[in-house]
Design a protein around this motif. Structure first.
Motif, short mmCIF file in Angstrom:
data_model
loop_
_atom_site.label_atom_id
_atom_site.label_comp_id
_atom_site.label_asym_id
_atom_site.label_seq_id
_atom_site.Cartn_x
_atom_site.Cartn_y
_atom_site.Cartn_z
N ALA A 256 27.27 -31.47 22.30
CA ALA A 256 25.99 -30.89 22.71
C ALA A 256 25.61 -29.71 21.83
CB ALA A 256 26.05 -30.47 24.17
N VAL A 257 26.58 -28.86 21.52
CA VAL A 257 26.32 -27.70 20.67
C VAL A 257 25.92 -28.16 19.26
CG1 VAL A 257 27.27 -25.57 19.70
CG2 VAL A 257 27.93 -26.28 22.00
N HIS A 258 26.61 -29.17 18.76
CA HIS A 258 26.28 -29.69 17.44
C HIS A 258 24.84 -30.20 17.40
CE1 HIS A 258 26.00 -32.78 14.27
NE2 HIS A 258 26.85 -32.02 13.61
N GLU A 259 24.41 -30.92 18.43
CA GLU A 259 23.05 -31.44 18.48
C GLU A 259 22.03 -30.31 18.57
OE1 GLU A 259 22.26 -35.24 18.39
OE2 GLU A 259 23.88 -34.34 17.23
N ALA A 260 22.38 -29.26 19.30
CA ALA A 260 21.49 -28.09 19.39
C ALA A 260 21.32 -27.45 18.02
CB ALA A 260 22.03 -27.09 20.40
N ILE A 261 22.40 -27.35 17.27
CA ILE A 261 22.34 -26.79 15.91
C ILE A 261 21.43 -27.65 15.02
CG2 ILE A 261 23.70 -26.31 13.84
CD1 ILE A 261 26.07 -25.69 15.74
N GLU A 262 21.56 -28.98 15.15
CA GLU A 262 20.72 -29.89 14.38
C GLU A 262 19.24 -29.68 14.69
OE1 GLU A 262 21.77 -33.10 12.41
OE2 GLU A 262 23.20 -31.50 11.99
N LEU A 263 18.93 -29.39 15.94
CA LEU A 263 17.54 -29.25 16.36
C LEU A 263 16.91 -27.95 15.89
CD1 LEU A 263 17.89 -30.68 19.97
CD2 LEU A 263 16.45 -31.64 18.16
N GLN B 47 32.21 -22.91 19.92
CA GLN B 47 32.19 -21.92 21.00
C GLN B 47 31.38 -20.70 20.59
OE1 GLN B 47 36.03 -20.21 22.10
NE2 GLN B 47 35.47 -20.35 24.24
N GLU B 48 31.56 -20.28 19.36
CA GLU B 48 30.81 -19.14 18.82
C GLU B 48 29.34 -19.50 18.61
OE1 GLU B 48 30.87 -16.28 14.85
OE2 GLU B 48 32.67 -17.39 15.43
N GLU B 49 29.08 -20.68 18.06
CA GLU B 49 27.71 -21.11 17.79
C GLU B 49 26.90 -21.25 19.08
OE1 GLU B 49 26.43 -21.36 14.91
OE2 GLU B 49 27.95 -21.93 13.44
N ALA B 50 27.56 -21.63 20.17
CA ALA B 50 26.86 -21.86 21.44
C ALA B 50 26.21 -20.60 21.99
CB ALA B 50 27.84 -22.42 22.46
N GLN B 51 26.71 -19.46 21.58
CA GLN B 51 26.22 -18.19 22.14
C GLN B 51 24.77 -17.89 21.80
OE1 GLN B 51 28.98 -15.09 21.02
NE2 GLN B 51 30.76 -16.22 21.77
N ARG B 52 24.22 -18.55 20.77
CA ARG B 52 22.84 -18.25 20.42
C ARG B 52 21.84 -19.16 21.13
NH1 ARG B 52 24.58 -20.52 15.24
NH2 ARG B 52 23.39 -22.39 14.67
N PHE B 53 22.32 -20.02 22.00
CA PHE B 53 21.43 -20.90 22.75
C PHE B 53 21.36 -20.51 24.22
CE2 PHE B 53 23.17 -23.58 19.29
CZ PHE B 53 21.98 -23.86 18.63
N ASN B 54 20.24 -20.84 24.86
CA ASN B 54 20.16 -20.70 26.31
C ASN B 54 21.08 -21.75 26.94
OD1 ASN B 54 18.03 -18.78 26.08
ND2 ASN B 54 16.56 -20.45 25.82
N ILE B 55 21.85 -21.35 27.93
CA ILE B 55 22.76 -22.27 28.62
C ILE B 55 22.39 -22.30 30.10
CG2 ILE B 55 25.14 -22.91 29.09
CD1 ILE B 55 24.61 -22.80 26.13
N VAL B 56 22.07 -23.47 30.61
CA VAL B 56 21.77 -23.63 32.04
C VAL B 56 22.81 -24.58 32.62
CG1 VAL B 56 20.11 -24.49 33.73
CG2 VAL B 56 19.30 -23.22 31.72
N THR B 57 23.57 -24.10 33.60
CA THR B 57 24.67 -24.90 34.15
C THR B 57 24.32 -25.58 35.47
OG1 THR B 57 25.58 -22.95 35.28
CG2 THR B 57 26.39 -23.39 33.05
N LYS B 58 23.13 -25.37 35.97
CA LYS B 58 22.76 -25.94 37.27
C LYS B 58 22.71 -27.48 37.21
CE LYS B 58 18.91 -23.58 37.44
NZ LYS B 58 17.63 -22.99 37.92
#
Length: 294
Positions: A150-157, A180-191
């Motif tokens: 998921a993080v990889h796809e977010a980076i691609e986008l 794990q580090e790259e994920a920090q720059r995205f909004n994360i919604v866990t609901k």
């Protein structure tokens, strides 16, 4: 640089590696211990065993055989395959380059249970950031998933928009290493997500807690990428999530082969082993033809 990178360490992948390594091709097999064959307690219809054998034992013996012959076996999750001058294979922990690739990851079985998800496929729901990201320039998009994939796809986008949210659908984000580090720059919604809604196209995500969020596009990158996910990225022809191959197990992309359940073949160990053997021999021919050109 590897001569061949095999993705998947089940019967098809390991079978192919036995041929390539014995022909002195530098061979890397990448896979996880998640083969559906592990769940088979009793196998009675595979040639050469007078007594019942378990799927787990058969897999273990196959890996031992390949390792004894010199195959490098890496227990890791492949996130993406990209084509440049050669093929680059990205995993959770690293990056590897090969002249040829064999996809032997089995057939995708993952199913995300969200109301209306399938109804919006092609109308706001996509399974390929490379294929469809362009259509969401400067729009609000989400990635449905909770792992490195998921993080990889977010980076691609990020090449198309900066308004990106990762929706984990009730799970904790399980990113590792650099992801794990790259994920920090995205909004994360866990609901947890209840359903998707919209008119002609996707417009809104509803959560189980009663809240909602507007969205223009949702890219599904759930669990680990499947053979179909790899195929979409590379432009490989598929039919009903099965990779189309010719009689040599080669796809429409030169240098990319597929074997086993991911091709939609008869789901038997013997079929996977046979396809792996054919793929192994044809990969040898392909790599040697490249060497002759150089």
């Amino acid at each position: 640089m590897y001569d061949v990178i095999i993705i998947g360490k089940g019967p098809a992948g390991i079978s192919a590696s036995l041929y390539t390594v014995r022909s002195n091709l530098k061979t890397l097999v990448i896979g996880q211990n998640d083969s559906s064959l592990k769940k088979a307690e009793k196998i009675e219809n595979y040639y050469g065993f007078s007594e019942v054998i378990s799927g787990k034992k058969l897999l273990e013996e196959g890996e031992k055989q390949a390792a004894r012959l010199g195959v490098e076996i890496l227990n890791d999750k492949v996130i993406s395959i990209e084509q440049d001058e050669n093929f680059k294979v990205f995993t959770s922990e690293g990056q590897y380059e090969g002249k040829a690739v064999l996809i032997a990851t089995g057939q995708p079985q993952k199913k995300v249970r969200i109301e209306n998800l399938e109804n919006f496929e092609g109308r706001g729901v996509s399974y390929c950031s490379t294929c469809d990201g362009f259509f969401y320039n400067n729009l609000k998009v989400g990635v449905l998933g909770y792992s490195d994939f998921a993080v990889h796809e977010a980076i691609e986008l990020e090449a198309f928009t900066k308004d990106i949210t990762i929706f984990t659908n009730g799970k904790e984000l399980e990113a590792k290493g650099k992801y794990q580090e790259e994920a920090q720059r995205f909004n994360i919604v866990t609901k947890p997500i209840y359903r998707l809604d919209g008119a002609e196209a996707l417009q809104k995500i509803f959560f189980k807690d009663g809240t909602s969020e507007d969205i223009d596009g949702l890219f599904v990158a759930y669990e680990s990428p499947s053979s179909a996910d790899f195929a979409r990225k590379l432009g490989i022809i598929t039919d009903n999530n099965a990779i189309e191959v010719d009689e040599n197990q080669q796809t429409n992309i030169p240098g990319v082969f597929a074997a086993g359940d991911c091709t939609g073949a008869f789901k038997q160990i013997s079929t996977a082993v046979g396809q792996g053997a054919v793929a192994g021999r044809k990969i040898i021919e392909y790599v040697r033809s490249l060497q002759q050109q150089n």
